[in-house]
Write an enzyme that holds these catalytic residues in place. Structure first.
Site, PDB file in Angstrom:
ATOM      1  CG  PHE A 229      -1.740  -1.403   1.466  1.00 32.46           C
ATOM      2  CD1 PHE A 229      -2.852  -1.355   0.591  1.00 32.46           C
ATOM      3  CD2 PHE A 229      -1.419  -2.367   2.215  1.00 32.46           C
ATOM      4  CE1 PHE A 229      -3.779  -2.604   0.872  1.00 32.46           C
ATOM      5  CE2 PHE A 229      -1.971  -3.440   2.468  1.00 32.46           C
ATOM      6  CZ  PHE A 229      -3.163  -3.492   1.644  1.00 32.46           C
ATOM      7  CB  ALA A 279      -2.313  -5.588  -1.098  1.00 30.94           C
ATOM      8  CG  ASP A 299       0.286   2.919   5.665  1.00 30.62           C
ATOM      9  OD1 ASP A 299      -0.659   2.914   6.419  1.00 30.62           O
ATOM     10  OD2 ASP A 299       0.668   4.156   5.154  1.00 30.62           O
ATOM     11  CB  CYS A 339      -5.460   4.469   9.289  1.00 34.01           C
ATOM     12  SG  CYS A 339      -6.308   3.757   7.850  1.00 34.01           S
TER      13      CYS A 339
HETATM   14  N1  SAH Z   1       2.019   3.979   2.611  1.00 35.36           N
HETATM   15  C1  SAH Z   1       1.421   5.349   2.177  1.00 35.36           C
HETATM   16  C2  SAH Z   1       0.181   5.316   2.400  1.00 35.36           C
HETATM   17  C3  SAH Z   1      -0.936   4.392   2.128  1.00 35.36           C
HETATM   18  S1  SAH Z   1      -2.869   4.856   1.932  1.00 35.36           S
HETATM   19  C4  SAH Z   1       2.084   6.652   2.441  1.00 35.36           C
HETATM   20  O1  SAH Z   1       3.226   6.361   3.347  1.00 35.36           O
HETATM   21  O2  SAH Z   1       2.192   7.367   1.815  1.00 35.36           O
HETATM   22  C5  SAH Z   1      -3.318   3.354   1.168  1.00 35.36           C
HETATM   23  C6  SAH Z   1      -3.175   2.781  -0.249  1.00 35.36           C
HETATM   24  O3  SAH Z   1      -3.684   1.754  -0.366  1.00 35.36           O
HETATM   25  C7  SAH Z   1      -3.563   3.664  -1.234  1.00 35.36           C
HETATM   26  O4  SAH Z   1      -2.635   4.440  -2.106  1.00 35.36           O
HETATM   27  C8  SAH Z   1      -4.418   3.059  -2.001  1.00 35.36           C
HETATM   28  O5  SAH Z   1      -4.234   3.066  -3.449  1.00 35.36           O
HETATM   29  C9  SAH Z   1      -4.017   1.653  -1.819  1.00 35.36           C
HETATM   30  N2  SAH Z   1      -4.807   0.632  -2.046  1.00 35.36           N
HETATM   31  C10 SAH Z   1      -6.115   0.539  -1.293  1.00 35.36           C
HETATM   32  N3  SAH Z   1      -6.626  -0.735  -1.367  1.00 35.36           N
HETATM   33  C11 SAH Z   1      -5.543  -1.537  -2.071  1.00 35.36           C
HETATM   34  C12 SAH Z   1      -5.859  -2.917  -2.275  1.00 35.36           C
HETATM   35  N4  SAH Z   1      -6.701  -3.875  -1.881  1.00 35.36           N
HETATM   36  N5  SAH Z   1      -4.664  -3.366  -2.653  1.00 35.36           N
HETATM   37  C13 SAH Z   1      -3.379  -2.556  -3.054  1.00 35.36           C
HETATM   38  N6  SAH Z   1      -3.547  -1.230  -2.908  1.00 35.36           N
HETATM   39  C14 SAH Z   1      -4.502  -0.561  -2.057  1.00 35.36           C
END
Ligand code: SAH
Length: 395
Positions: A229, A279, A299, A339
């Protein structure tokens, strides 16, 4: 003219005397003088004692948000301005209120302004509302921000889904000044990140993880880092700066990965691989390949949006952390974030204990962390402690 009154049910007043700011419908016995949605109201116990003043919304689960426990204090511009001044003073004291670093200037309940967040990127501000009554007062808040900060522009963004929960219908649009042309650079612990405040996720960046990214990076030297993520590559880039040998970022958003690759290039950092995909599926595929990492960062977005979703969310965190463990070499570091305000630190630690036992791996908790201090936690509203970041070593 007297304000409309909210009378609580018998035995329901205690949390509000203790200054919890959310009055749910189940605590309310009746309303007097027919408050309209967004109106200022006075809240009384069933015995007729004044408790607090707040703002009403019959469409929300949180029917009244409380702002003052002082009987004589109207919720007018002067009142709110003093709350903004307190909030800005904190960011000044933290050294975060300048045009270089991005920072959260106002954080809802934690700054006594339930339902409003304000983020600052360079000379621009982004206002985000999670309350109808606060959204209705947006011109007043924009005036206050203009007086206190005098930004180039104030952009309005509304989180998807909140419209339904609160009855807010707002457009994402500039509400003062001019929008920035393109992206805005911000500095974070010696790295530059680009923020698109009109189109990026959230208000353009995840400011809350600022210090956790640095703390995780300190463990990355000489290791391969998996950044699950990854959004704009924050954890990856800090890890590379601290000597990681390679990073692999996973995100399901193509624009996030473009941003991440661009951020890596701007900072002359690499080598990085960016994988577009879900993910859970991508991690399962990586497990099959047998590849291992010295640091794994998880994350994820919020899994629990309501109490009824907690059980499913726990299953999700458990599955995710299991996959993370499978990819972690012995003696590696697992950085597990959450979160969801409804999932507590204790619950996350219990999940880690279960996952460790299932996988026959010993997990040592090194740090229990929260968000950066421009996202304070209100002691009277622990739901504001939404972000947990647990740093562990796994044998
Ligand atoms: N780690 C990042 C913030 C993550 S926010 C930082 O430090 O800035 C969460 C992220 O998860 C977002 O970019 C979103 O696009 C992604 N996301 C949400 N659901 C997801 C999934 N099922 N698989 C992969 N990515 C996902």
């Amino acid at each position: 003219m007297s304000l409309p009154k909210i009378i609580l049910k018998q035995g329901k007043a205690k949390p509000f005397y203790r200054r919890h700011p959310w009055v749910f419908a189940g605590a309310i016995s009746k309303t007097e003088n027919s408050p309209t949605d967004g109106a200022e109201v006075e809240v009384f116990s069933s015995e007729g004692n004044f408790i607090a003043r707040g703002l009403y919304n019959s469409q929300s689960k949180i029917q009244v948000r409380l702002y003052t426990w002082n009987l004589d204090q109207p919720l007018d511009k002067d009142f709110f301005k003093s709350k903004f001044q307190n909030a800005i003073k904190l960011r000044n004291d933290l050294g975060l209120n300048n045009n270089e670093v991005g920072c959260r200037l106002v954080f809802s309940e934690a700054d006594g302004l339930s339902g409003l967040c304000v983020d600052k990127y360079g000379k621009w501000l982004v206002m985000q509302f999670t309350s109808l009554a606060m959204a209705n007062r947006r011109e007043m808040f924009a005036d206050i921000l203009q007086e206190l900060i005098n930004p180039e522009g104030i952009y309005l963004r509304t989180e998807k889904g909140i419209g339904k929960l609160e009855g807010i219908s707002l457009q994402d649009e500039i509400c003062r000044g001019t929008p920035p042309e393109g992206t805005i650079p911000i500095q974070e612990h010696g790295l530059q990140f680009m923020v698109n405040l009109t189109e990026g996720q959230k208000t353009g960046y995840y400011l809350d993880q600022r210090d956790n990214r640095l703390e995780a990076a300190k463990l990355a030297k000489g290791r391969k880092v998996l950044d699950v993520f990854c959004y704009g590559g924050g954890f990856s880039l800090h890890a590379l700066k601290h000597g990681a040998i390679e990073t692999v970022g996973i995100d399901q958003s193509a624009s996030a990965l473009h941003l991440a690759a661009d951020n890596a290039k701007r900072n002359n950092l690499g080598p990085s691989r960016w994988i577009l995909g879900s993910a859970f599926e991508t991690l399962a595929e990586l497990v099959k390949t047998g590849e291992k990492f010295g640091v794994v960062v998880l994350d994820p977005p919020k899994f629990a949006r309501s109490r009824s979703a907690i059980d499913e969310a726990i299953k999700g965190y458990r599955r995710l952390n299991t996959l993370g463990l499978k990819l972690l070499e012995p003696g590696g570091f697992l950085i597990s974030c959450c979160c969801s305000g409804l999932i507590t630190m204790d619950m996350m630690e219990q999940i880690l204990a279960l996952v460790g036992a299932d996988e026959k791996r010993d997990i040592q908790v090194l740090q229990r962390r929260g968000p950066s201090p421009d996202h304070p936690v209100a002691a009277t509203c622990l739901e504001s402690h939404y972000l947990k970041c647990i740093i562990t070593r796994v044998m």
